[in-house]
Motif scaffolding. Structure first.
Motif, PDB file in Angstrom:
ATOM      1  N   VAL A 389       7.083  -1.430  -5.024  1.00  0.00           N
ATOM      2  CA  VAL A 389       6.189  -0.344  -5.441  1.00  0.00           C
ATOM      3  C   VAL A 389       4.788  -0.877  -5.699  1.00  0.00           C
ATOM      4  N   LYS A 390       4.702  -2.021  -6.354  1.00  0.00           N
ATOM      5  CA  LYS A 390       3.393  -2.610  -6.676  1.00  0.00           C
ATOM      6  C   LYS A 390       2.587  -2.899  -5.421  1.00  0.00           C
ATOM      7  N   ASN A 391       3.258  -3.259  -4.336  1.00  0.00           N
ATOM      8  CA  ASN A 391       2.570  -3.605  -3.095  1.00  0.00           C
ATOM      9  C   ASN A 391       2.568  -2.460  -2.082  1.00  0.00           C
ATOM     10  N   ASN A 392       2.891  -1.265  -2.560  1.00  0.00           N
ATOM     11  CA  ASN A 392       2.886  -0.064  -1.701  1.00  0.00           C
ATOM     12  C   ASN A 392       3.742  -0.245  -0.440  1.00  0.00           C
ATOM     13  N   GLN A 395       8.019   4.020   0.408  1.00  0.00           N
ATOM     14  CA  GLN A 395       7.627   5.419   0.291  1.00  0.00           C
ATOM     15  C   GLN A 395       8.717   6.277   0.933  1.00  0.00           C
ATOM     16  N   ASN A 402       5.193  -5.877   5.167  1.00  0.00           N
ATOM     17  CA  ASN A 402       3.856  -6.295   4.728  1.00  0.00           C
ATOM     18  C   ASN A 402       3.845  -7.821   4.623  1.00  0.00           C
TER      19      ASN A 402
END
Length: 600
Positions: A389-392, A395, A402
């Protein structure tokens, strides 16, 4: 005559054990049978085997409880019924899974350990016999059972080998069947035959002759042999004292810096605590100055050292999160600290309290929701989710790869996914999917190669080629496999000879430098191209510092290819397997390569 009397006594004890523990013997026979079937059919019957072993342990523990607190036969039948119900309940829990997970193995092992300690402690609760004496009896019985079983197994193995060599062919599985019978039947039954019937309520059902026989057996079983007293007092305690001095010096000299998160510290302190407590209990029945000094001094040393261990383990949690292993290390640290404090103040006869504490903490660690596995699963899942979540990266329950994460976040994701996979929890994580494969899917899922903790090597690299990945050989005239194992003294220099356009060429490897060299020459001996393999290995060395290895599993051919050329030749090396193993003293390079050659 004395030898014959000894044999008769041993056989009498074995028969007595069969009648004393009928349910346990039945479970052991069932375990041996199911193990024999598994050996013969090569089928996994682990859930049945674990069930029978659990039933056997429950049987002896409940029998010990009946002997100590009850005298009516109806109560004995009730304890047997309870044993069957609990065993059936265990089977219903483990039988619902298609395979036996590591969690099941650990839960079961901890439960069996608690039952074993209970078997030693329950018969002497509020008894004239102390826990130290019953522990000594069990320790001696275990040592004798292992010794006799080992000799029996070696003897039968030699007989089978002689028959196989001299008379006729014997199946290789005969050795496994022998180990099964000795380990699953003889060893535990012989162990039980050496455990005396301690004074208890069931004595009301025995004749004076039986009572006298039992008390004599208790006296002999609980007595410490002279050789063991000498071993403990004059060898083990002095050695442990020297080790303690070394440990204290190490703690004093390295109290700052990376000391608290040093991977060597935790097992060192845990091992010390185990040794101190075990020797303390064994030395509690000894009456000499060395044992007395040990009982007075070592509990006081144990407590502060164990507090060091607890602090070190808690600090390690900041880096790795909570795993079941670290949970148990902390639980043991709490047990050792409390035990050490109790040993400082209570008389040695009260050591049964230590056994009760150990049983309680063991059961605490396997009963949800405070057990090691519920807590570690929740903690590791939370670490993974929070990092994504912190690094998006997540979703709508879908992960986006990433590769630009910080090394710290890559480490967290790698650690948590490694752990969740090892414990078979990934099927419960919706965004990973039911069929997530750590080796095949990690890179495509997260966008980088995974790290694995490696306490003995630093920044090691491991690579495996996806065998289904196609290799384009259109522009090349020669294709060969070359192996580079620098530690192999028998590695031949010549790889191959080949012809291109009527000319003969030779491909060789040289053991020079750290990783060797690949050399292409003409028939005349003229060198066309030389490749320093260190440069090839360095191409894949993307380590980032810290004691973690990088596993590049199932790389595609284009990712695993290194191409070098000059005006005479083009050589491409495709790494099939590659290992760069780093330690503090040296780096070892090993690899298997497809070599593609184009002569210009």
């Amino acid at each position: 005559m004395k030898f014959i009397d000894k044999i008769k006594e041993k056989l009498s004890n074995l028969v007595e054990a069969l009648s004393r523990y009928p349910l346990t013997v039945a479970f052991l026979v069932a375990a041996a049978v199911i193990n024999a079937i598994a050996i013969h059919q090569d089928v996994d019957y682990t859930s049945y085997l674990l069930t029978f072993v659990v039933g056997a342990f429950l049987g002896v523990t409940l029998q010990a409880a009946w002997e100590r607190f009850f005298d009516k036969s109806s109560f004995r039948m009730a304890t047997m019924g309870l044993c069957l119900v609990l065993t059936l309940g265990y089977f219903m829990i483990v039988g619902q899974y298609t395979s036996t997970s590591m969690e099941t193995w650990i839960r079961t092992s901890v439960a069996l350990f608690a039952l074993l300690i209970a078997y030693i402690w329950v018969p002497v609760i509020k008894s004239e016999i102390s826990f130290n004496q019953s522990f000594m009896a069990a320790f001696k019985a275990l040592f004798n059972a292992l010794l006799f079983s080992g000799v029996l197994f070696i003897g039968v193995t030699l007989i089978i080998s002689a028959i196989d060599l001299l008379l006729f062919r014997v199946s290789d599985k005969s050795y496994l069947h022998t180990l099964n019978l000795v380990g699953m039947l003889f060893a535990p039954i012989y162990f039980l035959s050496l455990i005396p019937i301690y004074p208890g309520s069931s004595d009301h059902n025995r004749s004076p002759v039986q009572l006298e026989h039992n008390r004599e057996k208790v006296r002999r079983s609980c007595q410490c042999p002279k050789f063991l007293e000498v071993l403990i007092s004059y060898i083990i305690i002095p050695l442990l004292s020297v080790y303690t001095v070394i440990l204290i010096i190490y703690l004093g000299r390295n109290i700052t810096g990376n000391f608290w998160t040093d991977n060597r510290l935790e097992p060192m302190l845990v091992g010390f605590a185990v040794a101190v407590i075990l020797i303390y209990i064994l030395a509690s029945s000894l009456e000499n100055k060395v044992a007395d000094w040990y009982r007075k001094i070592f509990p006081k040393i144990l407590v502060p050292i164990v507090l060091f261990q607890i602090i070190a383990s808690v600090l390690r949690i900041q880096e790795t999160g909570i795993t079941h292993g670290r949970y148990y290390v902390i639980i043991f640290g709490i047990f050792a600290a409390i035990s050490g404090t109790l040993m400082c103040f209570m008389p040695v006869r009260k050591n049964g309290i230590i056994a009760a504490l150990l049983i309680g903490l063991a059961m605490f660690s396997i009963i949800p929701p405070v057990d090691a596995f519920t807590i570690s699963r929740a903690n590791q899942f939370a670490r993974l989710s929070d990092t994504l979540v912190k690094n998006n990266m997540i979703q709508d329950n879908i992960i986006s790869p990433n590769a630009s994460l910080s090394e710290a976040d890559k480490k967290i994701i790698s650690d948590t996914v490694n752990y969740l996979t090892m414990m078979e929890y990934t099927n419960e994580i919706s965004f990973l999917g039911e069929n997530f494969d750590l080796y095949e899917d990690f890179y495509n899922t997260f966008g980088f190669y995974r790290f694995e903790e490696n306490p003995y090597q630093q920044d090691s690299i491991y690579l495996n080629l996806n065998q289904q990945s196609p290799i384009d050989i259109t522009d090349y005239q020669t294709f060969v496999v070359a192996n580079f194992y620098m530690q192999d003294e028998k590695m031949e220099p010549l790889i191959c000879n080949f012809d291109v356009n009527g000319k003969n060429y030779t491909l060789t490897r040289e053991k020079n430098g750290e990783a060797g060299a690949l050399v292409l020459t003409e028939a005349t001996g003229q060198e066309l191209m030389r490749i320093n393999m260190k440069a090839v290995f360095d191409h894949f060395d993307t380590s980032r510092g810290g004691n973690y290895q990088i596993s590049k599993d199932f790389m595609n051919a284009d990712e695993a290819t290194v191409s070098l050329e000059n005006d005479k030749a083009l050589i491409s090396l495709v790494a099939m397997f590659l290992a760069i193993e780093k330690s503090e003293s040296e780096t070892i390079y090993n690899g298997d390569f497809y070599v593609l050659i184009q002569i210009k």
